[in-house]
Design a protein around this motif. Sequence first.
Motif, PDB file in Angstrom:
ATOM      1  N   THR A 163       0.845  -1.209   0.000  1.00 48.93           N
ATOM      2  CA  THR A 163       0.000   0.000   0.000  1.00 48.93           C
ATOM      3  C   THR A 163       0.876   1.254   0.000  1.00 48.93           C
ATOM      4  OG1 THR A 163      -0.187  -0.205   2.417  1.00 48.93           O
ATOM      5  CG2 THR A 163      -1.969  -1.130   1.087  1.00 48.93           C
ATOM      6  N   THR A 164       1.545   1.507   1.112  1.00 51.70           N
ATOM      7  CA  THR A 164       2.384   2.708   1.200  1.00 51.70           C
ATOM      8  C   THR A 164       3.836   2.423   0.818  1.00 51.70           C
ATOM      9  OG1 THR A 164       2.782   2.273   3.555  1.00 51.70           O
ATOM     10  CG2 THR A 164       0.928   3.704   3.003  1.00 51.70           C
ATOM     11  N   HIS A 165       4.209   1.123   0.761  1.00 54.38           N
ATOM     12  CA  HIS A 165       5.545   0.697   0.329  1.00 54.38           C
ATOM     13  C   HIS A 165       6.664   1.266   1.204  1.00 54.38           C
ATOM     14  CE1 HIS A 165       3.370  -0.767  -3.141  1.00 54.38           C
ATOM     15  NE2 HIS A 165       2.965   0.458  -3.411  1.00 54.38           N
ATOM     16  N   ASP A 166       6.393   1.404   2.499  1.00 55.23           N
ATOM     17  CA  ASP A 166       7.422   1.862   3.428  1.00 55.23           C
ATOM     18  C   ASP A 166       7.371   0.982   4.678  1.00 55.23           C
ATOM     19  OD1 ASP A 166       5.171   2.695   4.854  1.00 55.23           O
ATOM     20  OD2 ASP A 166       5.378   4.798   4.262  1.00 55.23           O
ATOM     21  N   LYS A 167       8.097   1.372   5.719  1.00 56.56           N
ATOM     22  CA  LYS A 167       8.168   0.540   6.921  1.00 56.56           C
ATOM     23  C   LYS A 167       6.839   0.446   7.650  1.00 56.56           C
ATOM     24  CE  LYS A 167       9.871   4.320   9.858  1.00 56.56           C
ATOM     25  NZ  LYS A 167       8.627   4.452  10.646  1.00 56.56           N
ATOM     26  N   ASP A 168       5.895   1.327   7.299  1.00 54.10           N
ATOM     27  CA  ASP A 168       4.579   1.300   7.938  1.00 54.10           C
ATOM     28  C   ASP A 168       3.517   0.628   7.068  1.00 54.10           C
ATOM     29  OD1 ASP A 168       5.448   2.743  10.256  1.00 54.10           O
ATOM     30  OD2 ASP A 168       5.377   4.598   9.074  1.00 54.10           O
ATOM     31  N   ASP A 169       3.933   0.049   5.958  1.00 57.49           N
ATOM     32  CA  ASP A 169       2.987  -0.625   5.068  1.00 57.49           C
ATOM     33  C   ASP A 169       2.438  -1.861   5.783  1.00 57.49           C
ATOM     34  OD1 ASP A 169       1.870  -2.401   3.072  1.00 57.49           O
ATOM     35  OD2 ASP A 169       2.888  -1.195   1.557  1.00 57.49           O
ATOM     36  N   PRO A 170       1.139  -1.875   6.136  1.00 56.68           N
ATOM     37  CA  PRO A 170       0.613  -2.987   6.947  1.00 56.68           C
ATOM     38  C   PRO A 170       0.582  -4.327   6.214  1.00 56.68           C
ATOM     39  CG  PRO A 170      -1.177  -1.569   6.195  1.00 56.68           C
ATOM     40  CD  PRO A 170       0.098  -0.874   5.819  1.00 56.68           C
ATOM     41  N   ILE A 171       0.429  -4.308   4.905  1.00 65.55           N
ATOM     42  CA  ILE A 171       0.400  -5.556   4.146  1.00 65.55           C
ATOM     43  C   ILE A 171       1.804  -6.135   4.015  1.00 65.55           C
ATOM     44  CG2 ILE A 171      -0.276  -6.684   2.001  1.00 65.55           C
ATOM     45  CD1 ILE A 171      -2.611  -5.476   3.599  1.00 65.55           C
ATOM     46  N   GLU A 172       2.730  -5.315   3.542  1.00 65.11           N
ATOM     47  CA  GLU A 172       4.096  -5.798   3.342  1.00 65.11           C
ATOM     48  C   GLU A 172       4.734  -6.253   4.651  1.00 65.11           C
ATOM     49  OE1 GLU A 172       5.199  -3.183  -0.653  1.00 65.11           O
ATOM     50  OE2 GLU A 172       6.275  -2.796   1.222  1.00 65.11           O
ATOM     51  N   GLN A 173       4.498  -5.523   5.727  1.00 66.41           N
ATOM     52  CA  GLN A 173       5.106  -5.905   7.003  1.00 66.41           C
ATOM     53  C   GLN A 173       4.585  -7.250   7.502  1.00 66.41           C
ATOM     54  OE1 GLN A 173       7.722  -4.332   8.526  1.00 66.41           O
ATOM     55  NE2 GLN A 173       7.689  -3.169   6.608  1.00 66.41           N
ATOM     56  N   GLU A 174       3.319  -7.542   7.259  1.00 65.95           N
ATOM     57  CA  GLU A 174       2.771  -8.840   7.653  1.00 65.95           C
ATOM     58  C   GLU A 174       3.365  -9.965   6.808  1.00 65.95           C
ATOM     59  OE1 GLU A 174       0.849 -10.002  10.141  1.00 65.95           O
ATOM     60  OE2 GLU A 174       1.089  -7.996  10.969  1.00 65.95           O
ATOM     61  N   ILE A 175       3.435  -9.770   5.503  1.00 66.34           N
ATOM     62  CA  ILE A 175       3.982 -10.803   4.630  1.00 66.34           C
ATOM     63  C   ILE A 175       5.452 -11.069   4.954  1.00 66.34           C
ATOM     64  CG2 ILE A 175       4.479 -11.437   2.235  1.00 66.34           C
ATOM     65  CD1 ILE A 175       1.522 -11.591   3.001  1.00 66.34           C
ATOM     66  N   LEU A 176       6.179 -10.030   5.341  1.00 72.75           N
ATOM     67  CA  LEU A 176       7.579 -10.205   5.749  1.00 72.75           C
ATOM     68  C   LEU A 176       7.713 -11.185   6.906  1.00 72.75           C
ATOM     69  CD1 LEU A 176       9.187  -6.640   5.594  1.00 72.75           C
ATOM     70  CD2 LEU A 176       9.904  -8.654   4.310  1.00 72.75           C
ATOM     71  N   ARG A 177       6.725 -11.214   7.782  1.00 67.41           N
ATOM     72  CA  ARG A 177       6.788 -12.106   8.946  1.00 67.41           C
ATOM     73  C   ARG A 177       6.832 -13.578   8.538  1.00 67.41           C
ATOM     74  NH1 ARG A 177       1.973 -11.295  12.528  1.00 67.41           N
ATOM     75  NH2 ARG A 177       3.209 -12.360  14.101  1.00 67.41           N
ATOM     76  N   LEU A 178       6.356 -13.885   7.344  1.00 66.63           N
ATOM     77  CA  LEU A 178       6.349 -15.282   6.892  1.00 66.63           C
ATOM     78  C   LEU A 178       7.755 -15.826   6.657  1.00 66.63           C
ATOM     79  CD1 LEU A 178       3.367 -15.203   4.375  1.00 66.63           C
ATOM     80  CD2 LEU A 178       3.388 -16.239   6.654  1.00 66.63           C
ATOM     81  N   ALA A 206      10.396  -7.051  -2.898  1.00 68.96           N
ATOM     82  CA  ALA A 206      11.117  -8.312  -3.133  1.00 68.96           C
ATOM     83  C   ALA A 206      12.501  -8.241  -2.485  1.00 68.96           C
ATOM     84  CB  ALA A 206      11.237  -8.576  -4.632  1.00 68.96           C
ATOM     85  N   LYS A 207      13.151  -7.093  -2.627  1.00 69.63           N
ATOM     86  CA  LYS A 207      14.472  -6.912  -2.024  1.00 69.63           C
ATOM     87  C   LYS A 207      14.394  -7.006  -0.502  1.00 69.63           C
ATOM     88  CE  LYS A 207      18.394  -3.690  -2.006  1.00 69.63           C
ATOM     89  NZ  LYS A 207      18.899  -2.380  -2.501  1.00 69.63           N
ATOM     90  N   LYS A 208      13.368  -6.375   0.080  1.00 69.33           N
ATOM     91  CA  LYS A 208      13.188  -6.433   1.537  1.00 69.33           C
ATOM     92  C   LYS A 208      12.987  -7.869   2.004  1.00 69.33           C
ATOM     93  CE  LYS A 208      10.897  -1.905   1.865  1.00 69.33           C
ATOM     94  NZ  LYS A 208       9.590  -1.248   2.134  1.00 69.33           N
ATOM     95  N   MET A 209      12.211  -8.632   1.249  1.00 71.60           N
ATOM     96  CA  MET A 209      11.940 -10.016   1.645  1.00 71.60           C
ATOM     97  C   MET A 209      13.207 -10.862   1.624  1.00 71.60           C
ATOM     98  SD  MET A 209       8.267 -11.455   0.493  1.00 71.60           S
ATOM     99  CE  MET A 209       8.328 -12.546   1.910  1.00 71.60           C
ATOM    100  N   ILE A 210      13.990 -10.707   0.578  1.00 76.05           N
ATOM    101  CA  ILE A 210      15.225 -11.486   0.472  1.00 76.05           C
ATOM    102  C   ILE A 210      16.181 -11.119   1.594  1.00 76.05           C
ATOM    103  CG2 ILE A 210      17.243 -11.928  -0.964  1.00 76.05           C
ATOM    104  CD1 ILE A 210      15.391 -11.439  -3.412  1.00 76.05           C
ATOM    105  N   GLU A 211      16.315  -9.810   1.855  1.00 73.04           N
ATOM    106  CA  GLU A 211      17.175  -9.365   2.955  1.00 73.04           C
ATOM    107  C   GLU A 211      16.714  -9.945   4.289  1.00 73.04           C
ATOM    108  OE1 GLU A 211      18.850  -5.246   3.204  1.00 73.04           O
ATOM    109  OE2 GLU A 211      17.325  -4.883   1.671  1.00 73.04           O
ATOM    110  N   ALA A 212      15.419  -9.811   4.567  1.00 77.80           N
ATOM    111  CA  ALA A 212      14.883 -10.285   5.849  1.00 77.80           C
ATOM    112  C   ALA A 212      15.097 -11.776   6.018  1.00 77.80           C
ATOM    113  CB  ALA A 212      13.394  -9.948   5.936  1.00 77.80           C
ATOM    114  N   ALA A 213      14.821 -12.543   4.985  1.00 78.03           N
ATOM    115  CA  ALA A 213      14.975 -13.995   5.056  1.00 78.03           C
ATOM    116  C   ALA A 213      16.438 -14.387   5.262  1.00 78.03           C
ATOM    117  CB  ALA A 213      14.425 -14.637   3.784  1.00 78.03           C
ATOM    118  N   TYR A 214      17.322 -13.713   4.552  1.00 74.30           N
ATOM    119  CA  TYR A 214      18.754 -14.048   4.636  1.00 74.30           C
ATOM    120  C   TYR A 214      19.313 -13.780   6.029  1.00 74.30           C
ATOM    121  CZ  TYR A 214      23.768 -14.023   3.789  1.00 74.30           C
ATOM    122  OH  TYR A 214      25.112 -14.270   3.876  1.00 74.30           O
ATOM    123  N   TRP A 215      19.112 -12.568   6.524  1.00 72.41           N
ATOM    124  CA  TRP A 215      19.717 -12.214   7.808  1.00 72.41           C
ATOM    125  C   TRP A 215      19.057 -12.940   8.977  1.00 72.41           C
ATOM    126  CZ3 TRP A 215      24.270 -10.711   7.303  1.00 72.41           C
ATOM    127  CH2 TRP A 215      24.662  -9.895   6.232  1.00 72.41           C
TER     128      TRP A 215
END
Length: 259
Positions: A163-178, A206-215
């Motif tokens: 939605t907002t494509h930033d650290k406060d994006d509620p959709i992206e932040q939830e999907i990152l938790r996976l 996509a970049k955020k997801m790869i980073e989060a998963a890797y670290w």
Amino acid sequence: LKAFSGQSQGEMAGQSGGGEAGGGGAMSDEELIKDYSTLKVCGSEEVARDSLAVLKSALETGKLSFADKDLPEELLVRMLKAIGKFGTLKGLLPTRTSVLPVNEVNLNGNTILTPLAGMAEPLRSAKSTLARRAQTVQLIVQFIRVSTDAKIVRLEDCGLEGTTHDKDDPIEQEILRLVKKFGATKTAKYAREVWLAKNKFRGDFAKKMIEAAYWERARHPDKDNIPRLFLDLRQNRIQGAERILSELRDSKTAGGPIG
């Protein structure tokens, strides 16, 4: 279903007057379907019956699947909450740390983020609107992480997008938790496969997801058995995929290069 449904274990058990969770012996399928607390969640016996069928199949196969049922968002939520209710009434989720014996959750082909057709700005981007839209995604992610032992998560063609494509994006932040660990270090759980094809995520996410998963995995204490992840982001709205991968490999991340 613990935090998933926003109810306590006692509330989940309801005032049914029986059931395994209440110490009154095993309930029959018909008793589960006609239970007052079940019908309050489901809205009808038909939805309760369909939900119980999905749960029974999951207990037999280890796979909780709503794949390609094309369920409306509201109905999908009702059925997932019903499965949590049945889990409690059957004694499968008696404690805070209990999980359903399910190693795969498949919601492919169901809408879990309904498009905002006809809604004009600024309502479309208002925080209250974004928060309401994120509720179903939050509920599903919490259910997967807290109430199942799922190592494989399939959310293909579910209408997902940021939605907002930033650290406060509620959709992206939830999907990152996976792609992040759940639980304490020694007993932490990690997904092995996360399938997100045919959604509408952009390259920066996509970049955020790869980073989060890797670290998240790089910090695993057993360096000889670091958990691996297969992440499928095909047919999203990702532009410059080669550039993104190059940046990840060339130290252009917060934590350093990703090998």
